[in-house]
Design an enzyme around this catalytic site. Structure first.
Site, short mmCIF file in Angstrom:
data_model
loop_
_atom_site.label_atom_id
_atom_site.label_comp_id
_atom_site.label_asym_id
_atom_site.label_seq_id
_atom_site.Cartn_x
_atom_site.Cartn_y
_atom_site.Cartn_z
CG HIS A 1 -19.90 21.20 10.83
ND1 HIS A 1 -19.65 22.52 11.15
CD2 HIS A 1 -18.75 20.53 11.14
CE1 HIS A 1 -18.43 22.62 11.64
NE2 HIS A 1 -17.86 21.43 11.64
NE ARG A 28 -15.31 26.01 12.24
CZ ARG A 28 -15.04 24.73 12.51
NH1 ARG A 28 -15.14 23.82 11.57
NH2 ARG A 28 -14.69 24.36 13.73
CD GLU A 38 -21.90 24.73 9.68
OE1 GLU A 38 -21.87 24.32 10.85
OE2 GLU A 38 -20.96 24.60 8.90
N1 LIG Z 1 -15.86 19.47 9.07
C1 LIG Z 1 -15.44 19.10 10.26
O1 LIG Z 1 -16.11 18.34 10.94
C2 LIG Z 1 -14.15 19.61 10.78
C3 LIG Z 1 -13.59 20.76 10.30
N2 LIG Z 1 -12.38 21.19 10.75
C4 LIG Z 1 -11.82 22.42 10.16
O2 LIG Z 1 -10.62 22.08 9.48
C5 LIG Z 1 -9.67 23.12 9.72
C6 LIG Z 1 -8.27 22.60 9.48
O3 LIG Z 1 -7.95 21.62 10.45
P1 LIG Z 1 -6.45 21.06 10.59
O4 LIG Z 1 -5.92 20.66 9.28
O5 LIG Z 1 -6.48 20.07 11.68
O6 LIG Z 1 -5.70 22.38 11.06
P2 LIG Z 1 -4.15 22.71 11.00
O7 LIG Z 1 -3.95 23.83 11.96
O8 LIG Z 1 -3.34 21.48 11.15
O9 LIG Z 1 -3.93 23.25 9.51
C7 LIG Z 1 -4.40 24.47 9.08
C8 LIG Z 1 -3.51 24.90 7.92
O10 LIG Z 1 -4.09 26.10 7.35
C9 LIG Z 1 -3.03 26.97 7.08
N3 LIG Z 1 -3.49 28.37 7.03
C10 LIG Z 1 -3.81 29.20 8.06
N4 LIG Z 1 -4.17 30.41 7.61
C11 LIG Z 1 -4.06 30.35 6.25
C12 LIG Z 1 -4.25 31.29 5.21
N5 LIG Z 1 -4.62 32.55 5.48
N6 LIG Z 1 -4.04 30.90 3.94
C13 LIG Z 1 -3.62 29.62 3.67
N7 LIG Z 1 -3.41 28.69 4.60
C14 LIG Z 1 -3.63 29.05 5.88
C15 LIG Z 1 -2.03 26.76 8.20
O11 LIG Z 1 -0.79 27.27 7.78
P3 LIG Z 1 0.51 27.44 8.71
O12 LIG Z 1 1.42 26.32 8.28
O13 LIG Z 1 1.04 28.79 8.37
O14 LIG Z 1 0.03 27.33 10.14
C16 LIG Z 1 -2.08 25.24 8.33
O15 LIG Z 1 -1.19 24.61 7.44
C17 LIG Z 1 -9.98 23.55 11.16
O16 LIG Z 1 -9.52 24.86 11.42
C18 LIG Z 1 -11.48 23.46 11.21
O17 LIG Z 1 -12.03 24.71 10.82
C19 LIG Z 1 -11.67 20.49 11.68
C20 LIG Z 1 -12.17 19.34 12.21
C21 LIG Z 1 -13.49 18.85 11.87
O1 LIG Z 2 -13.44 20.14 15.34
C1 LIG Z 2 -13.88 20.96 14.52
O2 LIG Z 2 -13.24 21.96 14.16
C2 LIG Z 2 -15.19 20.77 13.92
O3 LIG Z 2 -15.53 21.40 12.96
C3 LIG Z 2 -16.14 19.84 14.55
O4 LIG Z 2 -16.58 20.43 15.71
#
Ligand SMILES: NC(=O)C1=CN([C@@H]2O[C@H](COP(=O)(O)OP(=O)(O)OC[C@H]3O[C@@H](n4cnc5c(N)ncnc54)[C@H](OP(=O)(O)O)[C@@H]3O)[C@@H](O)[C@H]2O)C=CC1
Ligand SMILES: O=C(O)C(=O)CO
Length: 317
Positions: free
Chosen positions: A284, A236, A265
């Site tokens: 994005h 994000r 964005e």
């Molecule tokens: N560009 C795009 O099109 C897309 C973007 N995204 C973005 O990617 C992000 C991650 O997705 P995904 O991997 O599936 O999510 P997950 O929930 O699987 O992973 C998120 C990770 O971030 C960690 N986390 C949370 N808060 C913090 C913090 N303060 N400091 C360090 N680590 C932290 C969590 O830790 P913990 O183990 O403690 O829970 C977890 O391991 C989404 O939230 C979204 O914003 C997602 C899909 C599409």
């Molecule tokens: O799934 C998400 O979190 C994305 O960023 C795409 O919408």
């Protein structure tokens, strides 16, 4: 169950998605797009509201009728929905984890590969037909990824997939995660955020946007990075304080960036990021492959089916 999808065109922009799994569960009214002025009217008499990254503010949710019981984010990140307001109204909120893990990780790795070979710079120079000064091409940075350090901030679903591919490229991984984890591979090490920033050649962001992570990467933290290091953000935009990043890039404090997400964005047209040769911008699109979007529909249908069954899954509030 009456269901409204407030901005379906954002997901099905090419009209290629099969919504039949959803249609079997609920009568779905799809709007191409919606805004603050018309959301409340569109959710009247509805039970389930689906949104794709559309801001659904506190003010809007407080006006939802009692018929609305579930808000489904058609995506993984749900920072666009005011959770406190949903809780106050007793509305369940669920998201769709995992649908685009491979696609987003692929874009993060593509960015790392591209930055390592300065693909964008080479293209820009070649298109200016600069071949007569071939040395200029040779002088552009080009490194092997093998043995380079990749810092992963947030080792959830996407972060771990990036790690898997990066290990295959011979990279060493440094991880900073909210909940510290242990790793089996000797090439993965959990470190503090400061250590990660100091030691990494590439830093890739994979944590959600929350009050704790907003502007996690700011001037002070950028100053810890090596001048030869790159930052990749597919998570994000607001994880990075963008003016601080622009300043660091302009001053050569870091080598470059690849940003699938920005803040705001789309970026303002006069944003200096557009004109920097060491910055890759994508609008994005990490989540966008058709395969991921169709998977999303299936998982969304699963969320709704479980909710209707009285056993909601992927609840985030
Ligand atoms: N560009 C795009 O099109 C897309 C973007 N995204 C973005 O990617 C992000 C991650 O997705 P995904 O991997 O599936 O999510 P997950 O929930 O699987 O992973 C998120 C990770 O971030 C960690 N986390 C949370 N808060 C913090 C913090 N303060 N400091 C360090 N680590 C932290 C969590 O830790 P913990 O183990 O403690 O829970 C977890 O391991 C989404 O939230 C979204 O914003 C997602 C899909 C599409
Ligand atoms: O799934 C998400 O979190 C994305 O960023 C795409 O919408």
């Amino acid at each position: 169950m009456k269901t409204v999808f407030l901005n379906a065109v954002k997901l099905d922009f090419d009209n290629k998605l099969d919504f039949s799994q959803l249609a079997k569960l609920a009568a779905v009214t799809k709007y191409d797009s919606s805004n603050d002025q018309d959301i409340v009217a569109k959710v009247q008499d509805q039970n389930i509201v689906i949104t794709k990254e559309l801001p659904v503010s506190r003010e809007i949710i407080l006006q939802f009728p009692p018929s609305v019981k579930l808000i489904c984010e058609a995506g993984t990140g749900y920072n666009n929905i005011d959770m406190a307001a949903a809780r106050e109204k007793n509305i369940t909120v669920c998201n769709v984890p995992g649908y685009s893990t491979e696609a987003v990780a692929q874009l993060a790795i593509t960015s790392i590969l591209s930055l390592s070979s300065s693909l964008t710079q080479q293209q820009i120079m070649l298109k200016q037909k600069n071949y007569d000064n071939f040395t200029k091409h040779l002088m552009v940075s080009h490194v092997e990824l093998q043995n380079k350090a990749l810092g992963i901030i947030g080792s959830g679903s996407i972060g771990r997939q990036v790690m898997k591919v990066a290990l295959a490229l011979g990279m060493n991984i440094l991880v900073y995660n909210r909940t510290p984890k242990t790793w089996e591979s000797p090439n993965i090490k959990s470190v503090t955020l400061e250590e990660l920033l100091k030691q990494s050649d590439y830093v890739s962001l994979h944590c959600p946007l929350t009050p704790d992570t907003r502007h996690l990467i700011n001037k002070e933290r950028l100053s810890l990075m090596k001048p030869s290091a790159y930052i990749i953000n597919t998570s994000r935009g607001a994880l990075i304080k963008e003016p601080d990043l622009i300043e660091a890039l302009e001053a050569g404090k870091i080598a470059g960036a690849a940003l699938d997400v920005q803040d705001p964005e789309p970026p303002e047209l006069n944003n200096p990021l557009f004109t920097m040769n060491n910055v890759i911008l994508t609008p994005h699109i990490g989540w966008k492959p058709l395969e991921a979007r169709q998977r999303l529909i299936s998982l969304l249908a699963g969320n709704i089916a479980s909710f209707l069954d009285g056993k909601p899954i992927n609840v985030v509030s």
